[in-house]
Scaffold this active site. Structure first.
Site, PDB file in Angstrom:
ATOM      1  N   GLY A  24      38.400  35.260  42.822  1.00 10.95           N
ATOM      2  CA  GLY A  24      39.239  34.942  43.987  1.00 10.95           C
ATOM      3  C   GLY A  24      38.766  35.687  45.233  1.00 10.95           C
ATOM      4  N   LYS A  70      36.946  21.242  40.246  1.00  8.06           N
ATOM      5  CA  LYS A  70      35.867  21.873  39.460  1.00  8.06           C
ATOM      6  C   LYS A  70      36.516  22.360  38.176  1.00  8.06           C
ATOM      7  CE  LYS A  70      33.746  25.299  38.468  1.00  8.06           C
ATOM      8  NZ  LYS A  70      33.615  25.738  37.072  1.00  8.06           N
ATOM      9  N   CYS A 103      48.337  34.105  32.624  1.00 10.31           N
ATOM     10  CA  CYS A 103      48.345  34.998  33.797  1.00 10.31           C
ATOM     11  C   CYS A 103      49.666  35.743  33.905  1.00 10.31           C
ATOM     12  CB  CYS A 103      48.086  34.209  35.069  1.00 10.31           C
ATOM     13  SG  CYS A 103      49.210  32.827  35.257  1.00 10.31           S
ATOM     14  N   GLY A 139      42.467  31.657  38.988  1.00 11.33           N
ATOM     15  CA  GLY A 139      41.491  32.357  38.155  1.00 11.33           C
ATOM     16  C   GLY A 139      41.589  33.854  38.348  1.00 11.33           C
ATOM     17  N   SER A 140      40.490  34.535  38.088  1.00  7.10           N
ATOM     18  CA  SER A 140      40.515  35.999  38.069  1.00  7.10           C
ATOM     19  C   SER A 140      40.429  36.587  39.486  1.00  7.10           C
ATOM     20  CB  SER A 140      39.341  36.517  37.233  1.00  7.10           C
ATOM     21  OG  SER A 140      38.138  36.168  37.873  1.00  7.10           O
TER      22      SER A 140
HETATM   23  P1  NAD Z   1      37.409  32.982  36.445  1.00  5.92           P
HETATM   24  O1  NAD Z   1      37.739  33.602  37.738  1.00  5.92           O
HETATM   25  O2  NAD Z   1      36.296  33.534  35.645  1.00  5.92           O
HETATM   26  O3  NAD Z   1      37.068  31.433  36.630  1.00  5.92           O
HETATM   27  C1  NAD Z   1      37.986  30.532  37.222  1.00  5.92           C
HETATM   28  C2  NAD Z   1      37.217  29.354  37.776  1.00  5.92           C
HETATM   29  O4  NAD Z   1      36.419  29.792  38.866  1.00  5.92           O
HETATM   30  C3  NAD Z   1      36.266  28.698  36.776  1.00  5.92           C
HETATM   31  O5  NAD Z   1      36.343  27.293  36.927  1.00  5.92           O
HETATM   32  C4  NAD Z   1      34.897  29.211  37.233  1.00  5.92           C
HETATM   33  O6  NAD Z   1      33.847  28.339  36.905  1.00  5.92           O
HETATM   34  C5  NAD Z   1      35.091  29.280  38.735  1.00  5.92           C
HETATM   35  N1  NAD Z   1      34.185  30.181  39.477  1.00  5.92           N
HETATM   36  C6  NAD Z   1      33.537  31.281  39.013  1.00  5.92           C
HETATM   37  N2  NAD Z   1      32.804  31.850  40.005  1.00  5.92           N
HETATM   38  C7  NAD Z   1      32.992  31.091  41.113  1.00  5.92           C
HETATM   39  C8  NAD Z   1      32.522  31.160  42.464  1.00  5.92           C
HETATM   40  N3  NAD Z   1      31.708  32.130  42.884  1.00  5.92           N
HETATM   41  N4  NAD Z   1      32.951  30.213  43.324  1.00  5.92           N
HETATM   42  C9  NAD Z   1      33.788  29.233  42.952  1.00  5.92           C
HETATM   43  N5  NAD Z   1      34.255  29.102  41.681  1.00  5.92           N
HETATM   44  C10 NAD Z   1      33.870  30.029  40.769  1.00  5.92           C
HETATM   45  O7  NAD Z   1      38.787  32.970  35.616  1.00  5.92           O
HETATM   46  P2  NAD Z   1      39.007  32.494  34.118  1.00  5.92           P
HETATM   47  O8  NAD Z   1      38.379  33.504  33.222  1.00  5.92           O
HETATM   48  O9  NAD Z   1      38.647  31.059  33.973  1.00  5.92           O
HETATM   49  O10 NAD Z   1      40.601  32.566  34.010  1.00  5.92           O
HETATM   50  C11 NAD Z   1      41.276  33.719  33.665  1.00  5.92           C
HETATM   51  C12 NAD Z   1      41.882  34.363  34.898  1.00  5.92           C
HETATM   52  O11 NAD Z   1      42.672  33.410  35.599  1.00  5.92           O
HETATM   53  C13 NAD Z   1      42.821  35.496  34.570  1.00  5.92           C
HETATM   54  O12 NAD Z   1      42.602  36.560  35.452  1.00  5.92           O
HETATM   55  C14 NAD Z   1      44.203  34.882  34.784  1.00  5.92           C
HETATM   56  O13 NAD Z   1      45.208  35.823  35.062  1.00  5.92           O
HETATM   57  C15 NAD Z   1      43.942  33.964  35.917  1.00  5.92           C
HETATM   58  N6  NAD Z   1      44.952  32.881  35.965  1.00  5.92           N
HETATM   59  C16 NAD Z   1      45.883  32.892  36.961  1.00  5.92           C
HETATM   60  C17 NAD Z   1      46.885  31.921  36.988  1.00  5.92           C
HETATM   61  C18 NAD Z   1      47.950  31.889  38.065  1.00  5.92           C
HETATM   62  O14 NAD Z   1      48.589  30.864  38.224  1.00  5.92           O
HETATM   63  N7  NAD Z   1      48.183  32.964  38.800  1.00  5.92           N
HETATM   64  C19 NAD Z   1      46.916  30.943  35.989  1.00  5.92           C
HETATM   65  C20 NAD Z   1      45.940  30.978  34.991  1.00  5.92           C
HETATM   66  C21 NAD Z   1      44.948  31.948  34.994  1.00  5.92           C
END
Ligand code: NAD
Length: 475
Positions: free
Chosen positions: A230, A172, A281, A225-226
């Site tokens: 998560g 996704k 991140c 992601g965030s």
């Molecule tokens: P986000 O959590 O808003 O979105 C991440 C992904 O999740 C997107 O593709 C989004 O469409 C999807 N998503 C949203 N709601 C969902 C749900 N209910 N079910 C399934 N999927 C869903 O994060 P973002 O704003 O895209 O990214 C920034 C965040 O990611 C920051 O907190 C950053 O620290 C983190 N991040 C972590 C790493 C790591 O390796 N630890 C790497 C990059 C980014």
């Protein structure tokens, strides 16, 4: 205007709806992308299941998978310039950083190509009446949810070990920055993987993402992601007890010891917090400085930040815009909150008068309890704080809900290692922020998540262990 498609069951597919993708450097519309429907997601999951059930990946000799992986890597390298330009324009990042995402993706495929045929089990001695051994078995259908900050390289980071281990993958893409990922998949498509092995869907997280992670056919979830998303996904995963890898956010601190080299430190601070406009991140978002060096380091960091050239990614500036208006507003609001809590804005803290979504490189003097020193900003904002004793520095560094990476700067091997071993996080850098690479395991503790990506260790996130215990019939 260019329109990008989804990739389902070996076909590039359009959809009834589309999403608009902006260029954050100009605040203008850049392209559109097909917005996958629930039916599209179901089709992708069914095709991935078929690929798994027919053993099209898992039953072939692993050396064949290695060859597919190497072909994919070569094809990715051919798309560095074309893909890099798209990544630069949709994401705002510098052109070179955008190209580096493709180069890094090729490296993931090369690296895990070398591991596909080395997932060796063990033989366990149980006495002469038994033979016992283990096998590493791919989970099956891996659903991978990718964030927008490094969409191409993070996609490859999870996709490469998953395929090498023999899983089919449904990806996704992030709705805000999904375009360059389609080129990554186009390159991989040329490598000969069986039909149904890889699918790419762009859609809203709360619709398609949520549907995929709760799908009856899902065998594993990889989420980057965030923290709030998560946590939501973990709740959804609980219904089926689906194994998950969680790569979440951070609030990582660098500790500057009294004997740290200033020039070494400054290079790391610039990369640590201003690379990708701080939307990393593992960004160095906190700098803890020994009191004897505090004024000197503070002045040097502020001067460095003020000397950075800000601009659109294609002009290869020192710092680029944030991904969106929403992200810019959020970062500025957090800076304002810091001001209200009594933090001192040493430089930056405003949006420069440019057409894109920029925030000036910002350095804030704050105490460890303030929101700006506790919460992830995901922007070009460094918090600087003095400390008196080594223990105090360690306590401040470890004093957030996160635990992704940390760093120590100093000349004494004894002291840097002593401190490093007490820092909470999956990776600790000494004397160079972002030291390490695709070969070194990466991941978090606490609210930064669990599971490891990168390095040899990561491939074991994509398999489970099967033990076969045999009772021999002895004469
Ligand atoms: P986000 O959590 O808003 O979105 C991440 C992904 O999740 C997107 O593709 C989004 O469409 C999807 N998503 C949203 N709601 C969902 C749900 N209910 N079910 C399934 N999927 C869903 O994060 P973002 O704003 O895209 O990214 C920034 C965040 O990611 C920051 O907190 C950053 O620290 C983190 N991040 C972590 C790493 C790591 O390796 N630890 C790497 C990059 C980014």
């Amino acid at each position: 205007m260019t329109h990008f498609l989804n990739y389902i069951d070996g076909q590039w597919c359009d959809a009834d709806r589309s999403l608009t993708v902006m260029n954050p450097g100009t605040a203008e519309v850049y392209a559109t992308v097909a917005q996958a429907s629930i039916a599209d997601a179901d089709r992708a999951m069914a095709a991935a299941r078929r690929c798994v059930n027919e053993g099209l990946l898992s039953d072939v000799r692993p050396a064949i998978r290695s060859q597919w992986m190497l072909k994919a890597a070569a094809a990715i390298r051919e798309l560095v310039d074309e893909g890099g330009l798209i990544a630069c324009r949709e994401n705002g990042k510098s052109l070179q950083d955008a190209k580096d995402e493709f180069l890094e993706s090729a490296r993931y495929f090369e690296y895990y190509a070398g591991m596909a045929d080395k997932l060796e089990g063990t033989s366990i001695p149980l006495g002469k009446n038994y033979i016992d051994f283990t096998q590493y078995v791919p989970f099956g259908v891996s659903v991978q949810i990718v964030p927008w900050n490094f969409p191409v390289s993070i996609c490859a980071r999870s996709l490469a070990p998953a395929l090498a281990a023999g899983n089919a993958v449904v990806i996704k893409s992030p709705e805000i920055s999904p375009l360059a990922m389609t080129l990554l998949i186009k390159a991989i498509e040329k490598a000969g993987f069986p039909q149904g092995a890889i699918h790419l869907l762009c859609g809203k997280g709360t619709e398609i993402g949520s549907h995929l992670v709760q799908h009856p056919e899902v065998d594993q979830i990889v989420f980057t992601g965030s923290v709030p998303t998560g946590q939501r996904i973990l709740q959804d995963a609980a219904h089926r007890a689906t194994p998950s890898v969680m790569e979440l956010g951070g609030k990582s601190a660098a500790i500057v010891l009294r004997d740290a080299d200033l020039q070494t430190l400054l290079k790391s601070v610039q990369a640590g917090i201003f690379f990708n406009a701080g939307q990393v991140c593992s960004a160095m978002s906190r700098l803890l400085v020994h009191k004897t060096r505090y004024e000197e380091v503070k002045a040097a960091v502020v001067a460095m930040a003020e000397g950075l050239v800000i601009g659109q990614g294609e002009s290869q500036p020192d710092m680029t815009p944030l991904i969106s208006k929403e992200q810019q507003t959020r970062v500025l609001a957090m800076i304002e909150q810091a001001r209200q809590e009594g933090a001192k804005i040493l430089t930056g803290g405003y949006a420069p008068e440019l057409s894109g979504y920029f925030v000036a490189p910002t350095v804030i003097e704050a105490t460890p309890d303030m929101q700006i020193a506790q919460e992830e900003v995901f922007g070009p904002v460094l918090v600087i704080t003095p400390f008196e004793t080594e223990q105090q520095a360690i306590d401040i560094a470890n004093g957030t809900v996160f635990g992704l990476v940390a760093g120590v700067f100093g000349e004494s091997l004894n002291q840097t290692l002593r401190v490093a071993q007490q820092l909470r996080g999956g990776q600790v850098f000494i004397n160079e922020w972002f030291a390490g690479g695709i070969e070194t395991p990466f991941g978090g503790v606490g609210l930064s998540g669990f599971g490891r990506e990168k390095g040899q260790e990561a491939i074991y996130s994509y398999v489970h262990t099967r033990n076969i215990a045999i009772r021999l019939q002895l004469d």
